[in-house]
Design an enzyme around this catalytic site. Structure first.
Site, PDB file in Angstrom:
ATOM      1  N   GLY B 219       0.823  -1.203   0.000  1.00 60.33           N
ATOM      2  CA  GLY B 219       0.000   0.000   0.000  1.00 60.33           C
ATOM      3  C   GLY B 219       0.857   1.252   0.000  1.00 60.33           C
ATOM      4  N   SER B 220       0.373   2.237   0.748  1.00 57.96           N
ATOM      5  CA  SER B 220       1.001   3.555   0.686  1.00 57.96           C
ATOM      6  C   SER B 220       2.417   3.590   1.220  1.00 57.96           C
ATOM      7  CB  SER B 220       0.154   4.555   1.466  1.00 57.96           C
ATOM      8  OG  SER B 220      -1.148   4.544   0.937  1.00 57.96           O
ATOM      9  N   THR B 221       2.804   2.599   2.050  1.00 54.94           N
ATOM     10  CA  THR B 221       4.182   2.634   2.546  1.00 54.94           C
ATOM     11  C   THR B 221       5.163   2.552   1.385  1.00 54.94           C
ATOM     12  OG1 THR B 221       4.108   0.250   2.884  1.00 54.94           O
ATOM     13  CG2 THR B 221       3.664   1.633   4.795  1.00 54.94           C
ATOM     14  N   LYS B 223       5.085   4.222  -1.162  1.00 54.66           N
ATOM     15  CA  LYS B 223       5.284   5.560  -1.759  1.00 54.66           C
ATOM     16  C   LYS B 223       6.666   6.123  -1.446  1.00 54.66           C
ATOM     17  CE  LYS B 223       0.378   6.547  -1.982  1.00 54.66           C
ATOM     18  NZ  LYS B 223      -0.771   6.901  -1.159  1.00 54.66           N
TER      19      LYS B 223
END
Lengths: 482, 490
Positions: B219-221, B223
């Protein structure tokens, strides 16, 4: 030429070329080793398993020492010129066998088996009985040629002994082989072990009489001397007998043993190679024939060809009506795990073999705990016993003695080969015991008797010829003077 | 009759010779093959014949040995706090073999290692019993406890904490877990305990080491990896430079819009702001702008797409190698086929905390002989440099903003600078399953040193979907792990 005293010295030295030293002191010296080595082995086992010197050490050491000493004294008195190696070698094997049996008695895993009994005390008793039998043979059998008179009685005796296990109520089936009989109040007995000696006596007596007919009356065919039909009779009878043992008692080993012994004796008696070719052919036909319909033998062959597969089958618990045994593979693992020098007495895991670890499979314990070195030593000791036996046959002055000695030694050699070869996976496994090493009363007793007969023959062979009667003329010729 | 007698003598000699040759064959030529045959029970008997050496954390052993009731296996393994430590130790069972450290360092633990041969030979001569050596791990007992306790309250998940400057693993926890003591023996009871924790009987898979052996969409980690790629490839050179990010943003070559969670200021946001609010549109576009090759290259520098051995094997994390442009956008925000082990994401955080240098993760500090001589010492080793020191510091400042003002506020520790990134990863068909809550972070002390980087993933079966967020579920666990490490350093 000088005085009378000188002449008497001269006289004895001339006779000395005929007579041989008795070698009894050599035997005594060797016996000391044969007693001390097992005692050290016993201490070794005790220290390895319980970290202390076993409590029974004194009684065991004294017991073995007394057995050896009595054996020696009897030989010294009744067979003074007997072979000096046989008694110490047999004592040594019996002694270390006892130690290893006692060692396996200590195994927790074997103690959990349903029919566990302490085997060492019984084996010690049987060894004492065996030595008693040994002594009896030496005392009462003054000359081995007496046995010649009992040629046909021996045959009858052997046949009876072999049939006993098949008698309902007397014989019993122990893990696939019907070779035991149960004597109420006395325990079990393997009559085949005694039949071995009786048959050797019969073969020796029979062949001594018939050897000329067997050797000379033959036809030449394709480079081989083929015997006449009527002379073939006995060999066919023995062949059928061994096949019958194989079929009814499912005892491949004993069958092989009798047939092999007979072929050896026949060959020695007739000096004809054709008998060997003939014998090998017949045993091959017999074995293949029986194996083709006996599932017990087939399983043994399967286990021999692929022990690992057999092990897996036994572990997976398949029910195909055949008793799969892990033992062949367990024995191989035991040998391999021992390596060159072994784990040391008491420190192996040969008890994984389970049932019969101290009888048929006892060599595997030697392999694991004493290693390649130990097993080679044991095999060489057996080799020495056999070669001393054949040496006795060579030295014997009468054909009966020669045949009997070579028959007994040959049977001993075949038995060692069949058992050790089976346990080591060289040939299919058969239910027989390592002479002297393995737990089993009949085996120990019969083999002590066998050694006694060999000693008797060698004593007769090496005994100096009686001194010639003193000639009244001797004095006369001496006094001639210039 | 003497000629045939001599021949029989030779024949008997040959029989004995055949036996001798056969004996040499099985006891010399084939000896080691037979001895080491796996089916040969002696192998297992030998393994359990002496008390095994211990696995040690912070100077205290987390394992032990007791006399076993079995007829041929003398000793049995025991574990202290088994469920907490089992992702580190693995198990050593009489009936079911050994795994992980127990298996990899079996030679040292049993004392059979070649390096102990000389000592063993001496022991044999002097009559001493063979002893096993010890395995000294890099783990931190307080951090492990914080990690395990944090997970225990929240359902399935895993925590990995690393010392960024060395790569030493400080915590390695997985939940639900199992107690390896329960089946260390070989009785029926052990078999029952073993079957109970197998996947067939327990769908929660307690035997699965989630920290190393399971991959989750990050997920966003992820990014931060995309941000690193942008900085490294010169797409943007500062955290506070406006990005070229339209809103709404359609996935390239499609008419499908890439959505953000809620109404957040993502239009042409700086990377700092985009990370603070976790803008899918910004990082999706950055991924496409950097391009799939460069993204893959950067991910690989962080350790993606290859197995790690610490020395226990960890599964390879995945960044897709073949994808089109919309898939590149999704992959760059940790979706599509991107998937990572918790260890992998801890490595990402540790590389950033360590000014761009990724140290090879390891959890065995040294192997000790029974007399505490060191047989082998692991030296910290640089694995790669995913980003320059300058870019690493830019990324650090961005991650620190996330914790200070953004989604990761729950990881704040007073007196310590914390940088982090949250993640909430949807998964399952049509995102039907409970999402994974992620949090990766590091702590930086006032002296500028960074003692710990941590990755947490939690899947909470009970929480409603909306409440699941990396910031809410995973960040507090990361915080307590970091605090435990900092406290134990003081």
């Amino acid at each position: 030429m000088s005085s009378t005293t000188n002449s008497s010295q001269h006289h004895t030295s001339t006779i000395g070329a005929i007579g041989t030293p008795s070698r009894r002191n050599t035997e005594l010296g060797l016996l000391v080793f044969a007693v001390v080595i097992p005692v050290f082995a016993y201490v070794n086992v005790g220290l390895a398993i319980n970290d202390k010197i076993p409590a029974g050490l004194l009684s065991y050491g004294i017991g073995l020492g007394v057995i050896a000493a009595i054996g020696h004294l009897v030989v010294r008195k009744f067979a003074p010129y007997a072979d000096p190696l046989l008694l110490p070698l047999a004592t040594l094997l019996n002694g270390v066998g006892l130690v290893v049996i006692w060692r396996l008695d200590q195994s927790k895993k074997l103690q959990l088996l349903p029919n566990y009994v302490e085997a060492a005390p019984r084996q010690l008793l049987n060894s004492a009985l065996g030595v008693a039998l040994f002594i009896a043979v030496l005392i009462f059998l003054k000359d081995h040629r007496i046995l010649q008179r009992y040629t046909y009685i021996s045959m009858a005796g052997a046949v009876v002994l072999l049939i006993l296990p098949l008698v309902p109520g007397l014989g019993f089936d122990n893990f696939g082989a019907k070779i035991w009989i149960r004597i109420p109040g006395l325990g079990s007995l393997q009559p085949g072990e005694f039949a071995k000696i009786a048959l050797a006596v019969f073969f020796a007596g029979y062949l001594m009489v018939k050897r000329d007919a067997l050797a000379l009356a033959s036809r030449r065919f394709m480079g081989l001397y083929l015997p006449r039909g009527r002379d073939l009779g006995p060999i066919i009878v023995v062949w059928i007998l061994s096949i019958l043992i194989l079929v009814f008692e499912t005892d491949l080993g004993t069958s092989l043993l009798f047939f092999g012994m007979f072929i050896i004796m026949l060959y020695v008696a007739t000096e004809r190679t054709s008998w060997i070719v003939f014998g090998l052919l017949m045993s091959a036909v017999g074995a293949v024939g029986v194996a083709s319909f006996e599932s017990h033998i087939q399983t043994r062959v399967q286990a021999w060809l692929n022990p690992l597969h057999e092990y897996k089958l036994s572990q997976s618990g398949v029910h195909d009506g055949i008793l799969h045994s892990e033992q062949a593979m367990q024995a191989l693992w035991a040998f391999g795990s021992g390596g060159t020098l072994g784990t040391g007495l008491g420190q192996g895991n040969s008890d994984l073999i389970g049932f019969a670890a101290n009888s048929d499979f006892i060599l595997a314990t030697f392999g694991e705990e004493l290693g390649l070195a130990g097993v080679m030593a044991i095999l060489l000791i057996y080799g020495l016993i056999v070669e001393r036996g054949i040496r006795t046959a060579l030295a014997a002055r009468d054909p009966f003695g020669k045949l009997l000695a070579v028959g007994l030694s040959g049977a001993f050699a075949i038995q060692v080969f069949v058992v050790a070869g089976g346990v080591m996976g060289l040939i299919p496994l058969t239910g027989m015991t390592m002479p002297f090493l393995a737990s089993g009363g009949s085996s120990v007793m019969a083999n002590w008797a066998l050694i006694a007969i060999l000693l008797r023959i060698s004593d007769t062979a090496r005994r100096p010829a009686p001194a010639p009667a003193p000639s009244p003329d001797a004095e006369m010729t001496q006094v001639v003077r210039p | 009759m003497n000629k045939p007698l001599r021949r029989i003598a030779i024949f008997c000699g040959l029989l004995v010779l055949a036996l001798l040759v056969r004996d040499n064959w099985i006891q010399y030529v084939q000896a080691s093959a037979l001895k080491d045959d796996k089916l040969n029970r002696r192998v297992a008997i030998e393994r359990y014949a002496t008390p095994r050496g211990d696995i040690i954390v912070d100077g205290k052993s987390i394992t032990g040995s007791v006399k076993s009731a079995s007829s041929d296996y003398e000793y049995k393994r025991t574990y202290k706090d088994g469920p907490m430590w089992s992702p580190v130790t693995g198990f050593a069972s009489q009936a079911f073999g050994a795994t992980q450290l127990e298996s990899i360092d079996d030679g040292i633990l049993t004392g059979n290692d070649d390096r102990l041969f000389f000592r063993n030979t001496l022991d044999m001569i002097t009559g001493k019993k063979k002893q096993g050596g010890n395995v000294i791990t890099t783990l931190n007992a307080a951090a492990q406890k914080a990690a395990y306790d944090g997970l225990k309250g929240r359902g399935k998940g895993a925590v990995v904490a690393i010392d960024p400057s060395t790569g030493a693993i400080l915590a390695l926890a997985s939940f639900p877990s199992y107690d390896p003591s329960a089946f260390a023996g070989n009785s029926n009871k052990d078999t029952k305990a073993w079957l109970k924790v197998q996947k067939a009987q327990d769908p929660n898979e307690p035997m699965l080491n989630r920290a190393l052996r399971d991959i989750y969409p990050p997920g966003s980690t992820f990014k931060v990896v995309t941000a690193a790629a942008a900085l490294e490839n010169g797409l943007y050179t500062s955290a506070d430079e406006k990005t070229d990010s339209p809103l709404p943003y359609n996935l390239p070559d499609t008419t499908t819009p890439l959505k953000n969670e809620g109404t957040i200021p993502c239009k042409n946001a700086t990377m700092r702001v985009a990370l603070q609010f976790s803008c899918n549109t910004v990082f999706g576009k950055i991924g496409v702008d950097v391009g799939k090759e460069k993204m893959l290259e950067e991910a690989k520098k962080f350790g993606f797409n290859s197995e790690q051995f610490i020395p226990v094997r960890s599964n390879a994390s995945n960044f897709p190698e073949k994808m089109d442009r919309p898939q590149t956008a999704l992959s760059s925000i940790g979706q599509f086929e991107t998937a990572a082990t918790p260890l992998q994401m801890a490595m990402v955080a540790s590389a950033i905390a360590n000014d761009g240098k990724l140290m090879k993760p390891y959890m065995v500090d040294k192997l000790q002989a029974p007399n505490v001589d060191v047989l082998e010492q692991t030296e910290p080793e640089e694995m790669s440099q995913p980003l320059s020191s300058k870019n690493a510091q830019i990324l650090q400042s961005m991650m620190e903003t996330v914790v200070k003002d953004g989604t990761g506020k729950k990881a704040q520790i007073s007196g310590v600078t914390v940088g982090g990134k949250t993640g909430t990863a949807q998964h399952g068909v049509d995102n039907s399953e409970k999402p994974y809550a992620w949090f990766i972070s590091y702590a930086k002390l006032p002296d500028g040193s960074s003692p710990v980087a941590v990755a947490v993933v939690v899947q909470d079966e009970d929480a409603t979907r909306d409440s699941i967020s990396g910031g809410g579920l995973a960040a507090p666990i990361a915080k307590s792990v970091m605090e435990a490490v900092i406290k134990s350093k003081q």
